[in-house]
Design a protein around this motif. Structure first.
Motif, short mmCIF file in Angstrom:
data_model
loop_
_atom_site.label_atom_id
_atom_site.label_comp_id
_atom_site.label_asym_id
_atom_site.label_seq_id
_atom_site.Cartn_x
_atom_site.Cartn_y
_atom_site.Cartn_z
N GLY A 146 26.77 33.30 -10.25
CA GLY A 146 26.05 32.08 -9.93
C GLY A 146 24.60 32.10 -10.36
N THR A 147 24.22 33.06 -11.17
CA THR A 147 22.86 33.14 -11.68
C THR A 147 22.74 32.31 -12.95
N VAL A 148 21.69 31.52 -13.05
CA VAL A 148 21.46 30.70 -14.23
C VAL A 148 20.18 31.21 -14.89
N ILE A 149 20.24 31.43 -16.21
CA ILE A 149 19.07 31.94 -16.92
C ILE A 149 18.75 31.04 -18.11
N ARG A 196 24.62 21.62 -1.35
CA ARG A 196 25.09 22.43 -2.49
C ARG A 196 23.88 22.93 -3.24
N MET A 197 24.02 24.10 -3.87
CA MET A 197 22.93 24.67 -4.65
C MET A 197 22.75 23.87 -5.94
N LYS A 198 21.48 23.62 -6.28
CA LYS A 198 21.14 22.88 -7.49
C LYS A 198 20.23 23.72 -8.37
N LEU A 230 12.78 18.85 -23.41
CA LEU A 230 12.03 17.82 -24.12
C LEU A 230 11.21 16.93 -23.19
N GLY A 231 10.54 17.53 -22.24
CA GLY A 231 9.67 16.80 -21.34
C GLY A 231 10.37 16.08 -20.21
N ALA A 232 11.66 16.20 -20.13
CA ALA A 232 12.43 15.57 -19.05
C ALA A 232 13.21 16.67 -18.32
N TYR A 233 13.82 16.30 -17.22
CA TYR A 233 14.63 17.29 -16.51
C TYR A 233 15.95 16.67 -16.09
N ILE A 234 16.92 17.56 -15.87
CA ILE A 234 18.23 17.15 -15.39
C ILE A 234 18.70 18.20 -14.39
N ASP A 235 19.28 17.74 -13.29
CA ASP A 235 19.76 18.63 -12.24
C ASP A 235 21.27 18.82 -12.35
N PHE A 236 21.72 20.04 -12.04
CA PHE A 236 23.14 20.37 -12.00
C PHE A 236 23.45 21.11 -10.73
N PHE A 237 24.68 20.98 -10.26
CA PHE A 237 25.15 21.79 -9.14
C PHE A 237 25.63 23.12 -9.69
N VAL A 238 25.19 24.21 -9.08
CA VAL A 238 25.52 25.54 -9.56
C VAL A 238 27.02 25.80 -9.47
N ASP A 239 27.66 25.35 -8.39
CA ASP A 239 29.11 25.58 -8.26
C ASP A 239 29.88 24.90 -9.39
#
Length: 116
Positions: free
Chosen positions: A17-20, A38-40, A46-55
């Protein structure tokens, strides 16, 4: 073992579950979402961001039978534990029934009774 994340080639996820970030070789910080429990993780691109669920990232990378929209359950009910061994698609681990048979109850003397 790290697997690259599709469409975000600079990031990878491990079976723990580690993201690098592959460019900087640094771990990406995670947090527990208050609304979903839930973990995010957040990727800045490119100057923007996007969130993901780790699971979701872990199951997509390591589960053969993964498909979009499938419900992920936590075997030990710890939403901070996004390891491969803790994640499952089996609804018996849903928190609503806590993995127990809803037809069985335990009375005040410790005897198991079948609910009718």
């Amino acid at each position: 073992m790290f697997v690259p994340i599709p469409f975000f080639e600079n990031f990878a996820v491990s079976n723990f579950g580690t993201v690098i970030n592959l460019k900087t070789e640094m771990e990406v910080s995670q947090w527990l979402s208050a609304t979903t429990n839930r973990m995010k993780v957040r990727f800045h691109v490119l100057g923007a961001y996007i969130d993901f669920f780790v699971d979701d990232l872990v199951t997509e990378a390591f589960f053969v039978n993964w498909k979009p929209g499938i419900k992920v359950y936590y075997k030990n009910h710890d939403h901070k534990d996004c390891t491969v061994l803790n994640l499952t698609f089996d609804p018996q681990y849903a928190e609503s029934n806590d993995g127990r048979n809803p037809q069985l109850t335990v009375d005040e003397k410790g005897r198991i009774r079948v609910r009718k």
